[in-house]
Scaffold this motif. Sequence first.
Motif, PDB file in Angstrom:
ATOM      1  N   ASP A   1      13.840  -2.129  14.032  1.00  0.00           N
ATOM      2  CA  ASP A   1      13.073  -1.356  13.053  1.00  0.00           C
ATOM      3  C   ASP A   1      13.786  -0.034  12.795  1.00  0.00           C
ATOM      4  N   ILE A   2      13.898   0.335  11.531  1.00  0.00           N
ATOM      5  CA  ILE A   2      14.553   1.580  11.140  1.00  0.00           C
ATOM      6  C   ILE A   2      13.526   2.495  10.486  1.00  0.00           C
ATOM      7  N   CYS A   3      13.487   3.730  10.916  1.00  0.00           N
ATOM      8  CA  CYS A   3      12.627   4.713  10.262  1.00  0.00           C
ATOM      9  C   CYS A   3      13.379   6.039  10.154  1.00  0.00           C
ATOM     10  N   TRP A   4      12.899   6.887   9.273  1.00  0.00           N
ATOM     11  CA  TRP A   4      13.554   8.164   9.013  1.00  0.00           C
ATOM     12  C   TRP A   4      12.544   9.304   9.125  1.00  0.00           C
ATOM     13  N   ARG A   5      13.002  10.422   9.718  1.00  0.00           N
ATOM     14  CA  ARG A   5      12.210  11.651   9.807  1.00  0.00           C
ATOM     15  C   ARG A   5      12.902  12.753   8.990  1.00  0.00           C
TER      16      ARG A   5
ATOM     17  N   VAL B   1      10.938   0.909   7.438  1.00  0.00           N
ATOM     18  CA  VAL B   1      11.271  -0.352   6.784  1.00  0.00           C
ATOM     19  C   VAL B   1      10.246  -1.436   7.088  1.00  0.00           C
ATOM     20  N   SER B   2       9.808  -1.522   8.317  1.00  0.00           N
ATOM     21  CA  SER B   2       8.998  -2.661   8.750  1.00  0.00           C
ATOM     22  C   SER B   2       7.535  -2.567   8.311  1.00  0.00           C
ATOM     23  N   LYS B   3       6.990  -1.367   8.196  1.00  0.00           N
ATOM     24  CA  LYS B   3       5.539  -1.289   7.977  1.00  0.00           C
ATOM     25  C   LYS B   3       5.036  -1.880   6.656  1.00  0.00           C
ATOM     26  N   PRO B   4       5.566  -1.677   5.500  1.00  0.00           N
ATOM     27  CA  PRO B   4       6.508  -0.610   5.098  1.00  0.00           C
ATOM     28  C   PRO B   4       5.745   0.674   4.786  1.00  0.00           C
ATOM     29  N   TYR B   5       6.457   1.806   4.862  1.00  0.00           N
ATOM     30  CA  TYR B   5       5.815   3.099   4.599  1.00  0.00           C
ATOM     31  C   TYR B   5       6.816   4.030   3.941  1.00  0.00           C
TER      32      TYR B   5
ATOM     33  N   ILE C   1      13.001   6.133  -2.590  1.00  0.00           N
ATOM     34  CA  ILE C   1      13.862   5.782  -1.459  1.00  0.00           C
ATOM     35  C   ILE C   1      14.210   4.300  -1.505  1.00  0.00           C
ATOM     36  N   GLU C   2      15.510   3.996  -1.425  1.00  0.00           N
ATOM     37  CA  GLU C   2      15.997   2.619  -1.314  1.00  0.00           C
ATOM     38  C   GLU C   2      16.624   2.426   0.059  1.00  0.00           C
ATOM     39  N   PHE C   3      16.365   1.280   0.654  1.00  0.00           N
ATOM     40  CA  PHE C   3      16.981   0.977   1.946  1.00  0.00           C
ATOM     41  C   PHE C   3      18.245   0.163   1.695  1.00  0.00           C
TER      42      PHE C   3
END
Length: 318
Positions: free
Chosen positions: A154-158, A170-174, A183-185
């Motif tokens: 799982d990848i997330c950004w702060r 990415v996974s939630k997604p949120y 935002i594009e992954f």
Amino acid sequence: MTVPSGSAAALLCSFNWTGRLPEVRQVAWHKSTEGTPSLVVHTRDLFQENKNQDKEFAGRTYLAASWFEKRDASLNLSNISINDTGLYQCQISTERPKASGVCADIKLTVTPGMINGNDFRVTQPRSLEGFVGSSVDIPCSFTYPESFNPTKIDICWRRHGFHGRFIFNVSKPYTHPDYRGRIEFLGFPYRDRTGTIRINHLKQSDQNRYFCCVETTGDYSEKWQSLVGTELIVGARRPPSTTAQLISSVTAASSRDGAARGETLEPGEILIIRSSFALAILAIVWLIGIYLMKTQQVTDSPDQRVREETQRETSGSK
């Protein structure tokens, strides 16, 4: 641009285009180093991708299929090594209408990567620069021990700080409301171990420090992220650069459109064509005049005969 080995890099290239879409459009990224000829890093046109790519970059580059529609030919380069150091140039060319130009010249310097902890590592560039209204890619690459077998990544950004507020998952997604729809992954966590994101339609308020966080489950759960993150600086507008050269050449070509062929004629040839056109018009006018005269004669002939017969009858009665 300086990045550590083992990380990913976003080589930015944006351009402008006005007028109808060209029938043929192609982008090519080249790399050159001192004493070494240019290598094709990545190519893309309407139908084929990487047909001439050097083996050195196979499987490590990404360029969006919609690059022309988005006016963004930025290149993502993953799993960077010391050998990737060099000058990277982006060239765009079109046909019907014909145009070409250099979109970007970027010097990439790769430094040895630092291994932190138990091979759990997240690598990001220390700083990036973007401009209001444009887009920017924030690269993120990560590693973990070869003995570790994750079943889910799982990848997330702060933003703002190491323990700052989450803006993307990415996974939630949120997606945080401030970035919704922007935002594009771009990452490939399982294939390339990357978690790169792109922020579109940059705002001045996007200037911040961004941290990529990786969370995995498998033999055991693990979570790690970059310590310093990436500082994003957002400027008010893009300064003049080699991009301007592309804008002027492409815009000029599109405004000419189909008339481009006529502008390539010599002055003497243009004079002959204009003279021939004028003579053709005069000939048409002359033929129309003859036709009208003959029509008038045919129309007047019966009246003339009636007048002659009337005169003869008048003369006989006298």
